[in-house]
Design a protein around this motif. Structure first.
Motif, PDB file in Angstrom:
ATOM      1  N   GLN A  11       0.822  -1.205   0.000  1.00 42.81           N
ATOM      2  CA  GLN A  11       0.000   0.000   0.000  1.00 42.81           C
ATOM      3  C   GLN A  11       0.858   1.258   0.000  1.00 42.81           C
ATOM      4  OE1 GLN A  11      -2.164  -2.092   3.420  1.00 42.81           O
ATOM      5  NE2 GLN A  11      -3.640  -0.502   2.833  1.00 42.81           N
ATOM      6  N   ASN A  12       0.261   2.356  -0.434  1.00 44.42           N
ATOM      7  CA  ASN A  12       1.010   3.607  -0.540  1.00 44.42           C
ATOM      8  C   ASN A  12       1.638   4.040   0.777  1.00 44.42           C
ATOM      9  OD1 ASN A  12       0.533   4.027  -3.313  1.00 44.42           O
ATOM     10  ND2 ASN A  12      -1.459   4.953  -2.899  1.00 44.42           N
ATOM     11  N   CYS A  15       5.029   2.548   1.445  1.00 42.92           N
ATOM     12  CA  CYS A  15       6.093   2.811   0.472  1.00 42.92           C
ATOM     13  C   CYS A  15       6.651   4.222   0.705  1.00 42.92           C
ATOM     14  CB  CYS A  15       5.552   2.677  -0.950  1.00 42.92           C
ATOM     15  SG  CYS A  15       5.008   0.989  -1.345  1.00 42.92           S
ATOM     16  N   GLY A  18       5.003   7.608   2.075  1.00 44.49           N
ATOM     17  CA  GLY A  18       3.792   7.316   2.819  1.00 44.49           C
ATOM     18  C   GLY A  18       3.962   7.578   4.299  1.00 44.49           C
ATOM     19  N   ALA A  26       8.518   0.688  -2.588  1.00 43.64           N
ATOM     20  CA  ALA A  26       8.013   0.857  -3.959  1.00 43.64           C
ATOM     21  C   ALA A  26       8.665  -0.136  -4.909  1.00 43.64           C
ATOM     22  CB  ALA A  26       8.251   2.289  -4.424  1.00 43.64           C
ATOM     23  N   GLU A  85      -6.037   7.636   0.110  1.00 45.13           N
ATOM     24  CA  GLU A  85      -4.990   7.332  -0.860  1.00 45.13           C
ATOM     25  C   GLU A  85      -3.877   6.528  -0.214  1.00 45.13           C
ATOM     26  OE1 GLU A  85      -3.144   7.084  -4.506  1.00 45.13           O
ATOM     27  OE2 GLU A  85      -5.183   7.701  -4.001  1.00 45.13           O
ATOM     28  N   HIS A  90      -0.301   0.223  -3.889  1.00 42.84           N
ATOM     29  CA  HIS A  90       0.708   0.934  -4.671  1.00 42.84           C
ATOM     30  C   HIS A  90       0.371   0.805  -6.158  1.00 42.84           C
ATOM     31  CE1 HIS A  90       4.551   1.509  -6.768  1.00 42.84           C
ATOM     32  NE2 HIS A  90       4.837   2.336  -5.781  1.00 42.84           N
TER      33      HIS A  90
END
Length: 199
Positions: A11-12, A15, A18, A26, A85, A90
């Protein structure tokens, strides 16, 4: 007998950039997407989990509440709040999900409670509990990848092993919050019967 791939929390927020970014997160998401495109046909089911925390509580003490600071072991900055978000997959894994459609099954966990293992989650489309699916047996192999190696990947691999499944962690498709602790982590995993290998 069947094979399951569990993609943990790519998930963002986990990474770089975040709320709880892991160095290399990432790149791991990109490698996971490439791996699934090449080897996904080997798996009977593919799960992609998401931390899906509530934004109106501390989720059972999981979020550090100011003025308290997160200790990055038991308490954490606010992250992966459902529908934000930061909680989204990702971009690399989201693109993979678009390509695979229903074949990539989303699992949500941690809504209002601390949750590390994917076994504590539920398959969104079918409302199946992952713990029940694992415990029901019949798995030739379960492969675990994703973020973060020393927390949710660890808990998922150990939980699946405790349920009697043969488990592998593909270590090059992970990244850790505390990289210096990886040797001890891998010793723990192997001691519990988890195979640690490269993809």
């Amino acid at each position: 007998m069947s094979r399951l791939l569990i993609i943990v929390d790519a998930q963002n927020d986990f990474c770089e950039g975040g709320a709880l970014g892991v160095d290399g997160g990432a790149a791991v998401a990109g490698r996971i997407a490439a791996f699934v495109r090449e080897h996904g046909a080997q798996y009977d089911r593919i799960f992609a989990s998401q931390d899906w925390h509530r934004g109106d509580t501390d989720n059972g003490g999981h979020f550090a509440v100011p003025p308290a600071e997160p200790d990055f072991t038991d308490t954490w900055p606010v992250h992966c709040v459902a529908g934000t978000e930061g909680a989204a997959l990702h971009a690399e894994v989201a693109a993979l999900a678009e390509e695979l459609g229903e074949r990539l099954e989303i699992v949500h966990k941690g809504h209002g409670i601390p949750s590390y293992s994917v076994l504590e989650g539920t398959v969104v489309a079918t409302d199946e509990g992952v713990e029940h699916l694992i415990a029901a047996g019949g798995w030739d192999r379960i492969d675990v990848v994703g973020l973060a190696y020393d927390f949710c990947v660890r808990a998922t691999a150990l939980g699946a092993t405790e349920a009697g499944a043969p488990v592998r962690v593909l270590s090059d498709l992970t990244a850790a919050v505390h990289p210096a602790d990886i040797p001890a982590l891998e010793e723990e995993l192997r001691g519990a019967g988890v195979e640690v290998t490269a993809s």
